[in-house]
Design a protein around this motif. Structure first.
Motif, PDB file in Angstrom:
ATOM      1  N   ARG A 105       0.907  -1.450   0.287  1.00 11.79           N
ATOM      2  CA  ARG A 105       0.334  -0.492   0.447  1.00 11.79           C
ATOM      3  C   ARG A 105       0.719   0.865   0.699  1.00 11.79           C
ATOM      4  NH1 ARG A 105      -4.490   0.624   4.450  1.00 11.79           N
ATOM      5  NH2 ARG A 105      -5.167   2.702   2.490  1.00 11.79           N
ATOM      6  N   VAL A 106       0.548   2.361  -1.102  1.00 13.81           N
ATOM      7  CA  VAL A 106       0.737   3.876  -1.052  1.00 13.81           C
ATOM      8  C   VAL A 106       0.008   4.849  -0.296  1.00 13.81           C
ATOM      9  CG1 VAL A 106       2.168   5.402  -2.003  1.00 13.81           C
ATOM     10  CG2 VAL A 106       2.979   2.584  -2.837  1.00 13.81           C
ATOM     11  N   VAL A 107       0.421   5.540   0.510  1.00 16.46           N
ATOM     12  CA  VAL A 107      -0.685   6.446   1.344  1.00 16.46           C
ATOM     13  C   VAL A 107       0.285   7.813   1.482  1.00 16.46           C
ATOM     14  CG1 VAL A 107      -2.023   6.903   3.158  1.00 16.46           C
ATOM     15  CG2 VAL A 107      -1.723   4.545   2.003  1.00 16.46           C
ATOM     16  N   VAL A 108       0.075   8.708   1.200  1.00 15.93           N
ATOM     17  CA  VAL A 108       0.274  10.346   0.905  1.00 15.93           C
ATOM     18  C   VAL A 108      -0.263  11.005   2.444  1.00 15.93           C
ATOM     19  CG1 VAL A 108      -0.047  12.316   0.637  1.00 15.93           C
ATOM     20  CG2 VAL A 108       0.197  11.089  -1.078  1.00 15.93           C
ATOM     21  N   LEU A 109       0.557  11.437   3.284  1.00 11.09           N
ATOM     22  CA  LEU A 109       1.135  11.628   4.769  1.00 11.09           C
ATOM     23  C   LEU A 109       0.732  12.875   4.097  1.00 11.09           C
ATOM     24  CD1 LEU A 109       3.331   9.292   6.344  1.00 11.09           C
ATOM     25  CD2 LEU A 109       0.851   9.093   6.339  1.00 11.09           C
ATOM     26  N   GLU A 110       1.678  13.935   3.638  1.00  4.60           N
ATOM     27  CA  GLU A 110       1.573  15.423   3.796  1.00  4.60           C
ATOM     28  C   GLU A 110       1.469  15.668   2.352  1.00  4.60           C
ATOM     29  OE1 GLU A 110       4.557  17.022   6.293  1.00  4.60           O
ATOM     30  OE2 GLU A 110       4.224  15.534   7.542  1.00  4.60           O
ATOM     31  N   PRO A 111       1.066  16.302   1.371  1.00  4.68           N
ATOM     32  CA  PRO A 111       1.309  17.046  -0.010  1.00  4.68           C
ATOM     33  C   PRO A 111       2.088  17.948  -0.274  1.00  4.68           C
ATOM     34  CG  PRO A 111      -0.583  17.750   0.778  1.00  4.68           C
ATOM     35  CD  PRO A 111      -0.212  17.251   2.282  1.00  4.68           C
ATOM     36  N   GLY A 112       3.147  18.269   0.589  1.00  6.34           N
ATOM     37  CA  GLY A 112       4.185  19.365   0.672  1.00  6.34           C
ATOM     38  C   GLY A 112       3.920  20.305   0.138  1.00  6.34           C
ATOM     39  N   VAL A 126       3.577   6.970   2.779  1.00  2.55           N
ATOM     40  CA  VAL A 126       4.490   5.835   3.364  1.00  2.55           C
ATOM     41  C   VAL A 126       4.190   4.630   2.576  1.00  2.55           C
ATOM     42  CG1 VAL A 126       2.099   5.711   4.825  1.00  2.55           C
ATOM     43  CG2 VAL A 126       4.098   4.554   5.446  1.00  2.55           C
ATOM     44  N   VAL A 127       4.875   4.014   2.655  1.00  2.00           N
ATOM     45  CA  VAL A 127       4.907   2.698   1.464  1.00  2.00           C
ATOM     46  C   VAL A 127       5.025   0.849   2.984  1.00  2.00           C
ATOM     47  CG1 VAL A 127       5.979   1.026  -0.684  1.00  2.00           C
ATOM     48  CG2 VAL A 127       6.114   3.496  -0.865  1.00  2.00           C
ATOM     49  N   VAL A 128       4.100   0.142   2.599  1.00  2.00           N
ATOM     50  CA  VAL A 128       3.304  -1.030   3.748  1.00  2.00           C
ATOM     51  C   VAL A 128       4.396  -2.136   3.040  1.00  2.00           C
ATOM     52  CG1 VAL A 128       2.409  -2.418   5.777  1.00  2.00           C
ATOM     53  CG2 VAL A 128       2.509   0.267   4.543  1.00  2.00           C
TER      54      VAL A 128
END
Length: 271
Positions: free
Chosen positions: A1-8, A163-165
């Motif tokens: 899974r790939v989840v964006v934590l902050e767009p920047g 984050v990549v799980v």
């Protein structure tokens, strides 16, 4: 899974790999390891491990699949074992050379998407390669496959985090969280910082370096690391890349306990 934590920070842009069909590149990976073991008496004993250097020839397939995925093949064309200055390191290097004998010509293939999702990984070890070499190759397979860091589906800017799980098998069933930060971007060139944390998904250890048919109970596991990669999203291999991982694992089997403290440093460079 790939989840964006902050767009920047703005402007936000989509990040995707643009690998060219029929491309060929060469990457060199150096691996330095330090290992200490406690056989249950409270004393950590250091074991000399020489530096391993591998040269990979990378190539993409002649054409992409309909969804944009492309097959990549990596072939080991050179293996070096670089000993230290003392006699103990030289003896360890001689043993390592035996373990890695026959590994030249090993081929790994996998399919990667424009977002860096790898699948269908296969390893072809040359006939006659010793069992020790096959174990080392299996451990390094993830490092080669992960040269294309997974990218987020959503657009991100400088300072963006995702984050990549993933799940990693290395004798133990490991869950790995890798948090990437986009440190810099100029055209297709990006700089990614990585923070890695690993947790044991199971309390049992089997396979890996353990004798066939045996298992052990994991009593402690602590592992994490950092990385920094500079890459051109149109190139197969990173321009430069570093990774540092430190892990401590304690396990028990047949009324005996053992603790392994291991530090590993990887350095990639494109030739």
């Amino acid at each position: 899974r790939v989840v964006v934590l902050e767009p920047g920070a703005a402007p936000l842009e989509n990040l995707s790999y643009e690998f060219t069909p029929g491309a060929k590149e060469t990457s060199v990976m150096r691996m330095d390891m330090a290992m200490k073991m406690d056989m249950g008496n409270g004393n950590l004993q250091a074991f000399p491990i020489p530096q391993i250097e591998m040269r990979f020839d990378l190539a993409t397939a002649a054409k992409k699949e309909a969804n944009g995925d492309i097959a990549v093949t990596g072939t080991v064309t050179e293996v070096k074992v670089n000993p230290g200055k003392d006699a103990t390191q030289q003896r360890a290097a001689d043993e390592m050379k035996k373990a890695l004998s026959g590994i030249n010509g090993m081929t790994m293939s996998y399919v990667v998407s424009p977002k860096g999702r790898s699948h269908d990984a296969k390893v072809d070890v040359p006939a006659g390669a010793p069992a020790e070499a096959k174990k080392i190759v299996d451990q390094m397979k993830h490092s080669l496959e992960s040269m294309a860091a997974p990218l987020p589906e959503e657009p991100v800017g400088i300072g963006g985090k995702w984050v990549v799980v993933t799940r990693v098998s290395a004798g133990a069933d490991i869950l790995q969280w890798t948090t990437y930060t986009l440190k810099a971007k100029s055209g297709k060139n990006v700089e990614l910082e990585a923070l890695v944390k690993q947790l044991a998904a199971s309390g049992e250890m089997s396979g890996g370096q353990m004798p066939p048919g045996t298992s052990a109970k994991i009593t402690k596991f602590d592992s994490g690391g950092t990385g920094l990669t500079k890459m051109d999203l149109s190139r197969l291999a990173p321009e430069t890349g570093t990774g540092d991982v430190h892990s401590v694992m304690s396990f028990a089997a047949q009324n005996q306990s053992m603790t392994v403290d291991m530090a590993m440093k990887l350095v990639f460079s494109r030739k």
